[in-house]
Design a protein around this motif. Structure first.
Motif, mmCIF file in Angstrom:
data_model
loop_
_atom_site.group_PDB
_atom_site.id
_atom_site.type_symbol
_atom_site.label_atom_id
_atom_site.label_comp_id
_atom_site.label_asym_id
_atom_site.label_seq_id
_atom_site.Cartn_x
_atom_site.Cartn_y
_atom_site.Cartn_z
ATOM 1 N N PHE A 128 0.807 -1.222 0.000
ATOM 2 C CA PHE A 128 0.000 0.000 0.000
ATOM 3 C C PHE A 128 0.841 1.275 0.000
ATOM 4 O O PHE A 128 0.289 2.373 0.066
ATOM 5 N N SER A 129 2.159 1.146 -0.039
ATOM 6 C CA SER A 129 3.028 2.321 0.044
ATOM 7 C C SER A 129 3.615 2.673 -1.310
ATOM 8 O O SER A 129 3.893 1.793 -2.132
ATOM 9 N N GLU A 130 3.814 3.990 -1.527
ATOM 10 C CA GLU A 130 4.417 4.483 -2.755
ATOM 11 C C GLU A 130 5.555 5.440 -2.424
ATOM 12 O O GLU A 130 5.676 5.911 -1.285
ATOM 13 N N GLU A 131 6.371 5.725 -3.416
ATOM 14 C CA GLU A 131 7.593 6.495 -3.172
ATOM 15 C C GLU A 131 7.324 7.902 -2.649
ATOM 16 O O GLU A 131 8.072 8.423 -1.833
ATOM 17 N N ARG A 132 6.241 8.520 -3.081
ATOM 18 C CA ARG A 132 6.043 9.940 -2.763
ATOM 19 C C ARG A 132 5.962 10.208 -1.265
ATOM 20 O O ARG A 132 6.553 11.156 -0.771
ATOM 21 N N ALA A 133 5.233 9.385 -0.544
ATOM 22 C CA ALA A 133 5.095 9.642 0.892
ATOM 23 C C ALA A 133 4.776 8.381 1.676
ATOM 24 O O ALA A 133 4.194 8.455 2.743
ATOM 25 N N GLY A 134 5.165 7.224 1.162
ATOM 26 C CA GLY A 134 4.937 5.998 1.910
ATOM 27 C C GLY A 134 3.465 5.710 2.137
ATOM 28 O O GLY A 134 2.599 6.000 1.314
#
Length: 404
Positions: A128-134
């Motif tokens: 569920f996490s992405e590079e922009r803001a976890g």
């Protein structure tokens, strides 16, 4: 049956913990090499399925064992303590997602998913996490309507634990306009963020091997890439933020169990070593036994207190949930209240592994040793949601009357 009713007996709980202890032997056997190679040993996947632990949290009415929060924590503790923490953390992702879906999914989707788990031992990964803001970011992964009630999903998840061993991947994505655009208003963006699930065999899914850390190396937390992955209507799991946050206990307790296991593992290793270690002739006397040294006794006792305090917090929080005590918590404060248990466990893992390293001496820092690995693995706990800082801030705001 109410959400927090316990449907598992003490005897059933003990039997499940015993299953975990047996499986832990294989985890322990492969753990050192898996850490060195920085990869999840996939040969454990069929063994995990054979153990039946894939069905651990699935309610009994769907054919599962119906394990509740404390039982889940005990199973994870057993696998991490007597097996391997990083390998346990990876398989733990399956239990996190099954727990969340017990109440998040609509009945039809829930029944279909649990049938796969019970009848086919299907295992889940939930990035569920992405590079922009976890974890805190609103998903940039997009679900573009395909005109037939389904979606085409594109994006990237960079904390995809257990993705290489999973049969089903569950994830969050933002449903776009028909032309593929994300709403500019962040509230609308958040409102459209949803949970989806698809088989790992779906076209357009690929895995990038990006995992290279000093902690939890054997967890196999790679990057999952979606390139116009077709998701049918039945792959929709519901709203993400309001849905997932309402199920935070299934994040808190499985993770808490893993880090109780890390602390317990370090404590047992150092206790057993100190109990039989002799210094031989020293300036203090003939054949000094380490167990007779006062500061050694004191620090070992301190480590035990840290471990037991954390375990009692986790068990006590589970008891509060079972008794319905969480009904007194506000919806906005509830995730933080629940996360106290996870914080207690992760902080205990950090403190106990630190004490164990100090008591063992310089040999403990040799790379690949059991304490050195436990010391490293404990540090990953501070990053799992909700983080300590997020909990402290949320509770502080609540207590000061400034919670929005």
């Amino acid at each position: 049956m109410a959400k927090h009713d316990i449907e598992i007996t003490p005897a059933e709980r003990d039997e499940l913990v015993a299953r975990a202890r047996k499986l832990a032997e294989k985890f322990a056997e492969l753990g050192p090499s898996a850490d060195e190679k920085n990869e999840l040993p996939l040969e454990l996947v069929p063994l995990y399925k054979e153990s039946g632990l894939a069905r651990l949290i699935v309610p009994k009415k769907y054919g599962g064992f119906g394990a509740y929060l404390w039982t889940v924590a005990l199973v994870e503790k057993e696998l991490a303590s007597y097996g391997d923490p990083a390998i346990t953390l990876s398989f733990n992702m399956h239990h996190v997602m099954i727990g969340i879906f017990r109440d998040l999914l609509e009945e039809g989707a829930r029944a279909r998913l649990f049938k796969e788990v019970v009848e086919n031992d299907a295992l889940l990964s939930g990035p569920f996490s992405e590079e922009r803001a976890g974890f805190s970011t609103i998903a940039d992964t997009v679900a573009v309507p395909d005109g037939n009630g389904g979606w085409l999903v594109s994006g990237k998840k960079n904390w995809a634990t257990f993705i290489e061993g999973a049969d089903i991947v569950t994830f969050n994505a933002t449903i776009t306009d028909a032309d593929g655009k994300i709403p500019e208003d962040y509230k609308e963006h958040a409102a459209r963020e949803s949970v989806f699930m698809v088989p790992m065999t779906a076209p357009g899914i690929s895995i990038k091997r990006t995992w290279d850390t000093f902690s939890m190396r054997a967890s196999g937390t790679q990057t999952c890439v979606f390139d116009k992955v077709p998701v049918p209507a039945e792959g929709y799991g519901g709203p993400f933020r309001t849905g997932l946050i309402g199920e935070m206990e299934w994040v808190t307790f499985p993770f808490a169990g893993v880090y109780l296991g890390v602390a317990d593992r370090a404590y047992r290793i150092v206790r057993d070593s100190l109990a039989k270690k002799s210094l031989g002739h020293t300036v203090s006397g003939d054949n000094v036994m380490v167990r007779d040294v006062g500061h050694i006794q004191h620090q070992l006792g301190q480590a035990l207190v840290e471990l037991e305090m954390a375990e009692r917090v986790v068990q006590g929080t589970a008891a509060i949930m079972a008794a319905g005590g969480d009904a007194a918590w506000s919806a906005t404060e509830r995730p933080a209240r629940l996360s106290i248990a996870k914080i207690a466990a992760t902080e205990a893992a950090v403190k106990v592994t630190d004490i164990a390293m100090r008591l063992t001496g310089g040999g403990a820092i040799r790379r690949g040793g059991p304490l050195e690995r436990a010391f490293r693995d404990a540090r990953a706990g501070i990053y799992h949601p909700l983080s300590g800082d997020a909990v402290y801030e949320l509770l502080g705001k609540s207590q000061l009357g400034v919670l929005g």
